[in-house]
Each structure stands twice: as C-alpha cells, then as structure tokens.
Design an enzyme around this catalytic site. Sequence first.
Site, PDB file in Angstrom:
ATOM      1  N   ASN A  46      -0.342 -10.769   7.451  1.00 27.37           N
ATOM      2  CA  ASN A  46      -2.328 -11.122   7.066  1.00 27.37           C
ATOM      3  C   ASN A  46      -2.325 -10.153   6.245  1.00 27.37           C
ATOM      4  OD1 ASN A  46      -4.805 -10.800   7.286  1.00 27.37           O
ATOM      5  ND2 ASN A  46      -5.457 -10.122   9.228  1.00 27.37           N
ATOM      6  N   LYS A  67      -5.167 -10.524   4.812  1.00 31.10           N
ATOM      7  CA  LYS A  67      -7.069 -10.202   4.633  1.00 31.10           C
ATOM      8  C   LYS A  67      -7.460 -10.434   3.161  1.00 31.10           C
ATOM      9  CE  LYS A  67      -5.922  -6.481   7.937  1.00 31.10           C
ATOM     10  NZ  LYS A  67      -6.183  -5.934   9.289  1.00 31.10           N
ATOM     11  N   HIS A  98      -9.342 -12.834  15.002  1.00 33.53           N
ATOM     12  CA  HIS A  98      -8.514 -11.293  14.392  1.00 33.53           C
ATOM     13  C   HIS A  98     -10.045 -11.316  14.758  1.00 33.53           C
ATOM     14  CE1 HIS A  98      -8.213  -8.149  11.722  1.00 33.53           C
ATOM     15  NE2 HIS A  98      -6.683  -8.251  12.064  1.00 33.53           N
ATOM     16  N   GLU A 130     -11.905  -8.394  13.420  1.00 28.25           N
ATOM     17  CA  GLU A 130     -12.077  -8.566  12.513  1.00 28.25           C
ATOM     18  C   GLU A 130     -13.685  -9.908  11.936  1.00 28.25           C
ATOM     19  OE1 GLU A 130      -9.334  -8.034   8.973  1.00 28.25           O
ATOM     20  OE2 GLU A 130      -8.684  -6.185  10.288  1.00 28.25           O
ATOM     21  N   GLU A 134      -3.884  -7.514  19.366  1.00 30.04           N
ATOM     22  CA  GLU A 134      -3.835  -6.349  18.494  1.00 30.04           C
ATOM     23  C   GLU A 134      -5.630  -5.537  18.441  1.00 30.04           C
ATOM     24  OE1 GLU A 134      -3.096  -7.507  14.133  1.00 30.04           O
ATOM     25  OE2 GLU A 134      -4.504  -8.336  14.495  1.00 30.04           O
ATOM     26  N   GLY A 158      -5.641  -0.626  10.863  1.00 31.54           N
ATOM     27  CA  GLY A 158      -5.516  -0.222  10.091  1.00 31.54           C
ATOM     28  C   GLY A 158      -6.191   1.577  10.031  1.00 31.54           C
ATOM     29  N   SER A 182      -1.137  -1.322  12.541  1.00 31.86           N
ATOM     30  CA  SER A 182      -0.067  -0.162  11.577  1.00 31.86           C
ATOM     31  C   SER A 182       1.223  -0.317  12.266  1.00 31.86           C
ATOM     32  CB  SER A 182      -0.687   1.331  12.484  1.00 31.86           C
ATOM     33  OG  SER A 182      -1.733   1.113  11.735  1.00 31.86           O
TER      34      SER A 182
HETATM   35  P1  13P Z   1      -3.011  -3.118   9.319  1.00 32.87           P
HETATM   36  O1  13P Z   1      -1.195  -3.511   9.917  1.00 32.87           O
HETATM   37  O2  13P Z   1      -2.802  -2.765   8.431  1.00 32.87           O
HETATM   38  O3  13P Z   1      -2.879  -2.070  10.649  1.00 32.87           O
HETATM   39  O4  13P Z   1      -3.601  -4.596   9.919  1.00 32.87           O
HETATM   40  C1  13P Z   1      -2.404  -4.693  11.434  1.00 32.87           C
HETATM   41  C2  13P Z   1      -3.741  -6.632  11.932  1.00 32.87           C
HETATM   42  O5  13P Z   1      -5.238  -6.903  12.006  1.00 32.87           O
HETATM   43  C3  13P Z   1      -3.165  -7.802  11.047  1.00 32.87           C
HETATM   44  O6  13P Z   1      -3.715  -8.778  11.269  1.00 32.87           O
END
Ligand code: 13P
Length: 252
Positions: A10, A12, A96, A98, A168, A174, A214
């Site tokens: 992803n 982003k 997601h 976010e 997740e 992150g 992560s």
């Molecule tokens: P990170 O791997 O940067 O923690 O992000 C995970 C994520 O949100 C994948 O959709």
Amino acid sequence: MARVPFIAGNWKLNLGPAEAGELAEALASALADRGEVEVAVFPTALSALTVAGAVEGSGIEVGLQEIHSAASGAFTGTNSARMAREAGLTRVLIGHSERRQLFGETDAGVRAKVELALAEGLLPIVCVGETLEERDAGQVEAVVHRQVAAALEGLEPDQVAAITLAYEPVWAIGTGRTATPAQAQEVHASIRGWLRAHFPAFVAEDMRIQYGGSVKPGNAAELLACEDIDGALVGGASLKADSFAGIVAAVR
Ligand code: 13P
C-alpha cells in the site's frame, strides 16, 4: 488446498507517476522468480495506470487504495470500481484504518464498497483492526469481529471467498511497533473461527488473511510462518524495491 500467500504493498500518498513507474519496473524484475506467491501494489490513483503498464506481463496486480460507495454520479473527487476495472486494475483496498479514522469511513460504507467492487469483478482487500485504546480495553475480538461481520453481511459464500481480509492493528501502522507473531496469530485464528461459524467450511479454509502493521524484511518470516497468517499488507517497506522484495522472499 493450501492458501497461496499474498503480499501487497500500500503506497498510500507517496510516489507520483514517475517514481511509481520506476518502482514498478524495479519490482517486476526483482520479483521475476518469486515462486508461488501473489503480489499486488496499490499506488495513488494518478500513478495507477503508469504502474499497471510497467508491471504488465509480470503477474503483479495493481489496484486502487479506495473507491467511492456509489457507482457514478455527482461525487466530486473520487474514483469508482467500474473505472478501476475499465482501466485494467484488478484489486481495491476497502476500509483501511486511515480511511476509517481520517476520512469518516463507516462499517456500512465498507459493506457498500465491497458489493460494488465484487459486482465489477474487482477483488477487495478489506482492512480491519483495533486501536490501542480498544486493545487496552480488551475489545480486540469484539471490534474485529464487528468489522468483519459488517463487511460481509448478506454476501453469498462464493462472494466472500473472493475477498481478502487484512488484519491491521491501528497501533502497529507506521509506528515501527509490530504485533508479535503470537498476538497477530491469535487475532487471525479468531477471525477464521468467526468465518467458520458463519459460512460454509470452504470460506474459512480458502480466505486469505493478511497481517499489516510495520511489516519489514526482518520480521516478515516469523509473521508469515504463523498458521493463519496468509500474507502481508505492507506500507512503508513497500516503497523500496529491495525491502518489498525481501518481504516477498520471506514467504516460506
Ligand atoms: P506500515 O507498514 O507503514 O506500518 O503500514 C501498514 C499499512 O497501513 C498497510 O496498509
């Protein structure tokens, strides 16, 4: 039949067309001999066509990070499942954290988008996961089961089997703070148990459940070795060809 591992990146809000195209080309060559593992990447919508062109013939799939919950109409600033499919994309991320936390995505919105995506032949990865507050309050299972139940409500077993779930935990995204393999496996097994209780047996057996939060080359192998972890949804470490390829290589 064993579930084929599925690693997704992803990207982003990173990498415009030029950089995304370069990364996609690097991935197509770095992952040429990847063995039996499915790979998909999710660039921003503006970069998606360039990426799709760059990975053509490599078997790497490309999807959108988000679609709108209506098929078309007066919805300024969004993209639809049909447009993604017409553009040759095959997958979409739905729900997601976010989107849920920053853009007001709801369980009902997730459900509507799942149906639209499936109707267009776009394969969804539905993301679920608890916040740290919810984990500390002992609500992990309740939250995750509620999110899964809402996303799949009323769907036929065959439709559900076409979906990938991604667990997740919000506190692991992150932050560099990965769930331990035991923590992740516990939730994955619990989700599969929920599927077993609500759908014919093949659904729970066939459905891939990715872990996200992560994931890095250094921790991927121990996560992917867990019985109910069938892949990874990778954020930060998917933005470089060598680290993403390192995660793909950690499958088995
Ligand atoms: P990170 O791997 O940067 O923690 O992000 C995970 C994520 O949100 C994948 O959709």
